[in-house]
Design a protein around this motif. Structure first.
Motif, PDB file in Angstrom:
ATOM      1  N   LEU A  73       0.831  -1.196   0.000  1.00 24.72           N
ATOM      2  CA  LEU A  73       0.000   0.000   0.000  1.00 24.72           C
ATOM      3  C   LEU A  73       0.869   1.251   0.000  1.00 24.72           C
ATOM      4  N   PRO A  74       0.386   2.353  -0.561  1.00 20.83           N
ATOM      5  CA  PRO A  74       1.115   3.618  -0.443  1.00 20.83           C
ATOM      6  C   PRO A  74       1.363   3.948   1.022  1.00 20.83           C
ATOM      7  N   GLY A  75       2.583   4.317   1.351  1.00 18.07           N
ATOM      8  CA  GLY A  75       2.936   4.633   2.732  1.00 18.07           C
ATOM      9  C   GLY A  75       3.617   3.507   3.470  1.00 18.07           C
ATOM     10  N   MET A  76       3.657   2.304   2.891  1.00 17.84           N
ATOM     11  CA  MET A  76       4.321   1.181   3.555  1.00 17.84           C
ATOM     12  C   MET A  76       5.835   1.308   3.450  1.00 17.84           C
ATOM     13  N   THR A  77       6.535   0.861   4.490  1.00 17.36           N
ATOM     14  CA  THR A  77       8.002   0.901   4.497  1.00 17.36           C
ATOM     15  C   THR A  77       8.601  -0.430   4.086  1.00 17.36           C
ATOM     16  N   ARG A  78       7.805  -1.516   4.192  1.00 20.91           N
ATOM     17  CA  ARG A  78       8.262  -2.872   3.880  1.00 20.91           C
ATOM     18  C   ARG A  78       9.404  -3.317   4.778  1.00 20.91           C
ATOM     19  N   SER A  79       9.432  -2.847   6.015  1.00 17.15           N
ATOM     20  CA  SER A  79      10.427  -3.301   6.979  1.00 17.15           C
ATOM     21  C   SER A  79      10.125  -4.755   7.346  1.00 17.15           C
ATOM     22  N   PRO A  80      11.114  -5.507   7.873  1.00 20.12           N
ATOM     23  CA  PRO A  80      10.872  -6.916   8.230  1.00 20.12           C
ATOM     24  C   PRO A  80       9.707  -7.103   9.193  1.00 20.12           C
ATOM     25  N   LEU A  81       9.625  -6.252  10.222  1.00 20.47           N
ATOM     26  CA  LEU A  81       8.526  -6.384  11.180  1.00 20.47           C
ATOM     27  C   LEU A  81       7.181  -6.049  10.539  1.00 20.47           C
ATOM     28  N   GLU A  82       7.184  -5.043   9.678  1.00 19.79           N
ATOM     29  CA  GLU A  82       5.946  -4.681   8.992  1.00 19.79           C
ATOM     30  C   GLU A  82       5.471  -5.811   8.088  1.00 19.79           C
ATOM     31  N   ARG A  83       6.394  -6.450   7.419  1.00 17.55           N
ATOM     32  CA  ARG A  83       6.043  -7.564   6.540  1.00 17.55           C
ATOM     33  C   ARG A  83       5.576  -8.782   7.337  1.00 17.55           C
ATOM     34  N   LEU A  84       6.098  -8.947   8.563  1.00 16.81           N
ATOM     35  CA  LEU A  84       5.686 -10.071   9.400  1.00 16.81           C
ATOM     36  C   LEU A  84       4.279  -9.883   9.955  1.00 16.81           C
ATOM     37  N   PHE A  85       3.941  -8.637  10.283  1.00 17.60           N
ATOM     38  CA  PHE A  85       2.681  -8.401  10.981  1.00 17.60           C
ATOM     39  C   PHE A  85       1.608  -7.713  10.137  1.00 17.60           C
ATOM     40  N   PHE A  86       1.902  -7.412   8.884  1.00  8.61           N
ATOM     41  CA  PHE A  86       0.875  -6.831   8.019  1.00  8.61           C
ATOM     42  C   PHE A  86       1.008  -7.399   6.619  1.00  8.61           C
ATOM     43  N   GLN A  87      -0.038  -8.074   6.173  1.00  7.02           N
ATOM     44  CA  GLN A  87      -0.111  -8.574   4.803  1.00  7.02           C
ATOM     45  C   GLN A  87      -1.516  -8.275   4.289  1.00  7.02           C
ATOM     46  N   ILE A  88      -1.610  -7.949   3.012  1.00 11.96           N
ATOM     47  CA  ILE A  88      -2.921  -7.643   2.445  1.00 11.96           C
ATOM     48  C   ILE A  88      -2.987  -8.117   1.001  1.00 11.96           C
ATOM     49  N   ARG A  89      -4.125  -8.609   0.620  1.00  6.54           N
ATOM     50  CA  ARG A  89      -4.331  -9.107  -0.749  1.00  6.54           C
ATOM     51  C   ARG A  89      -5.023  -8.033  -1.592  1.00  6.54           C
ATOM     52  N   TYR A  90      -4.517  -7.858  -2.805  1.00 10.73           N
ATOM     53  CA  TYR A  90      -5.089  -6.887  -3.744  1.00 10.73           C
ATOM     54  C   TYR A  90      -5.740  -7.646  -4.887  1.00 10.73           C
ATOM     55  N   SER A  91      -7.052  -7.458  -5.047  1.00 11.60           N
ATOM     56  CA  SER A  91      -7.808  -8.155  -6.092  1.00 11.60           C
ATOM     57  C   SER A  91      -8.201  -7.172  -7.187  1.00 11.60           C
ATOM     58  N   ARG A  92      -8.069  -7.608  -8.432  1.00  9.70           N
ATOM     59  CA  ARG A  92      -8.408  -6.777  -9.592  1.00  9.70           C
ATOM     60  C   ARG A  92      -9.678  -7.308 -10.241  1.00  9.70           C
ATOM     61  N   TYR A  93     -10.597  -6.393 -10.551  1.00 11.75           N
ATOM     62  CA  TYR A  93     -11.865  -6.732 -11.189  1.00 11.75           C
ATOM     63  C   TYR A  93     -12.024  -5.942 -12.482  1.00 11.75           C
ATOM     64  N   GLN A  94     -12.782  -6.519 -13.396  1.00 11.73           N
ATOM     65  CA  GLN A  94     -13.053  -5.845 -14.674  1.00 11.73           C
ATOM     66  C   GLN A  94     -14.453  -6.180 -15.159  1.00 11.73           C
ATOM     67  N   LEU A  95     -15.105  -5.196 -15.732  1.00 10.00           N
ATOM     68  CA  LEU A  95     -16.392  -5.394 -16.381  1.00 10.00           C
ATOM     69  C   LEU A  95     -16.247  -4.894 -17.812  1.00 10.00           C
ATOM     70  N   GLN A  96     -16.264  -5.802 -18.759  1.00 10.23           N
ATOM     71  CA  GLN A  96     -16.092  -5.450 -20.174  1.00 10.23           C
ATOM     72  C   GLN A  96     -17.424  -4.951 -20.738  1.00 10.23           C
ATOM     73  N   LEU A  97     -17.419  -3.730 -21.256  1.00 11.40           N
ATOM     74  CA  LEU A  97     -18.630  -3.152 -21.823  1.00 11.40           C
ATOM     75  C   LEU A  97     -18.756  -3.439 -23.305  1.00 11.40           C
ATOM     76  N   HIS A  98     -17.643  -3.320 -24.027  1.00  5.56           N
ATOM     77  CA  HIS A  98     -17.615  -3.693 -25.449  1.00  5.56           C
ATOM     78  C   HIS A  98     -16.176  -3.899 -25.880  1.00  5.56           C
ATOM     79  N   GLU A  99     -15.985  -4.616 -26.937  1.00 11.10           N
ATOM     80  CA  GLU A  99     -14.652  -4.897 -27.439  1.00 11.10           C
ATOM     81  C   GLU A  99     -14.115  -3.686 -28.196  1.00 11.10           C
ATOM     82  N   GLU A 100     -12.803  -3.492 -28.079  1.00 10.79           N
ATOM     83  CA  GLU A 100     -12.143  -2.408 -28.806  1.00 10.79           C
ATOM     84  C   GLU A 100     -12.028  -2.750 -30.293  1.00 10.79           C
TER      85      GLU A 100
END
Length: 282
Positions: free
Chosen positions: A255-282
């Motif tokens: 996430l924006p603002g994360m430092t990715r320090s070892p302790l932060e990585r041990l105690f904070f994890q988050i999943r990012y899911s991507r969604y799409q709704l196709q309206l019409h083909e290009e």
């Protein structure tokens, strides 16, 4: 702390209690009842019922400068609710992290031979998760409040192909959502959706989502996309009910603002899911 102003995470806090199967590309009226999503075709109700229904109507309109304080409040409230969700509920999705915490608890007993310390170890680990979840999410909130949420007009109202809406119920702003156009792939991103906790379960999030879909169709975008770190399944079910399809997941997202320090990585994890709704083909 570095905050990217152009690639903020799509606000993922959507609370929905209703998950009807609805085609995602059908246009909606911008005025909807809080108890139903489509204008009724039944005979006209009595005068009393008509007044009651009018009070419960949710009106979706474009953002105005006077809305800014309420918009920031609703957005902040939604983000703050993510702290316990990420710390505790999110752990259910992290089998590897559960194993590491169990191993640390066993090591505590092996090294100390103390039943008291071993008993306290899980509580210490959960406290550390809460601390780092709060730290990371507050940093993320600070980034958002100093970038697009500090200048909604500049980010969403002035650029062509973008917009920001508020949901109004009984004269009060109760929900928010944004659409940000992306010219490079002719898609629009659904962002910053959040509903006041006092008005959830009324279909407001669904009405906001539909407004973005209508906007995308009117502006001839080929697809609507979004990214979410929501832990609760209600948000994901809402996207699916609107017609979105999950197209990918990123584990241990930064996430924006994360430092990715070892302790932060041990105690904070988050999943990012991507969604799409196709309206019409290009």
């Amino acid at each position: 702390m570095h905050c990217s102003s152009t690639k903020m995470v799509c606000e993922t806090k959507i609370v929905a209690e209703e998950h009807e199967d609805i085609a995602g590309t059908k246009k909606d009226s911008i005025i909807v009842s809080s108890s139903q999503m489509w204008t009724s075709s039944s005979p006209s109700p009595s005068a009393f019922e008509s007044k009651a229904e009018k009070r419960d109507q949710v009106f979706i309109r474009e953002f105005e400068r006077s809305d800014h304080e309420e918009v920031r409040r609703i957005f902040t409230e939604g983000i703050m609710e993510r702290i316990p969700n990420s710390a505790f509920r999110g752990l259910k999705q992290k089998t590897r992290t559960q194993f590491i915490y169990a191993l640390l608890t066993v090591m505590c007993y092996v090294m100390t031979k103390s039943y008291t310390l071993t008993f306290c170890a899980p509580f210490i680990l959960m406290s550390a998760r809460y601390y780092y979840s709060r730290k990371v999410i507050l940093n993320y909130l600070d980034c958002a409040l100093h970038t697009d949420m500090a200048d909604i007009e500049g980010y969403y109202m002035k650029p062509t192909g973008s917009c920001f809406w508020v949901a109004v119920l009984q004269g009060q702003v109760v929900g928010i959502v944004a659409a940000q156009g992306r010219e490079y792939d002719n898609t629009v991103e659904l962002r910053r959706m959040s509903v006041d906790s006092r008005f959830r379960g009324k279909g407001i999030a669904k009405a906001l989502g539909r407004r973005v879909l209508e906007f995308a169709m009117l502006n001839n975008y080929s697809a609507v996309v979004l990214g979410t770190t929501a832990v609760k399944m209600a948000a994901h079910k809402l996207y699916e009910s609107l017609g979105f399809r999950r197209v990918g997941d990123t584990e241990d997202y930064t996430l924006p603002g994360m430092t990715r320090s070892p302790l932060e990585r041990l105690f904070f994890q988050i999943r990012y899911s991507r969604y799409q709704l196709q309206l019409h083909e290009e």
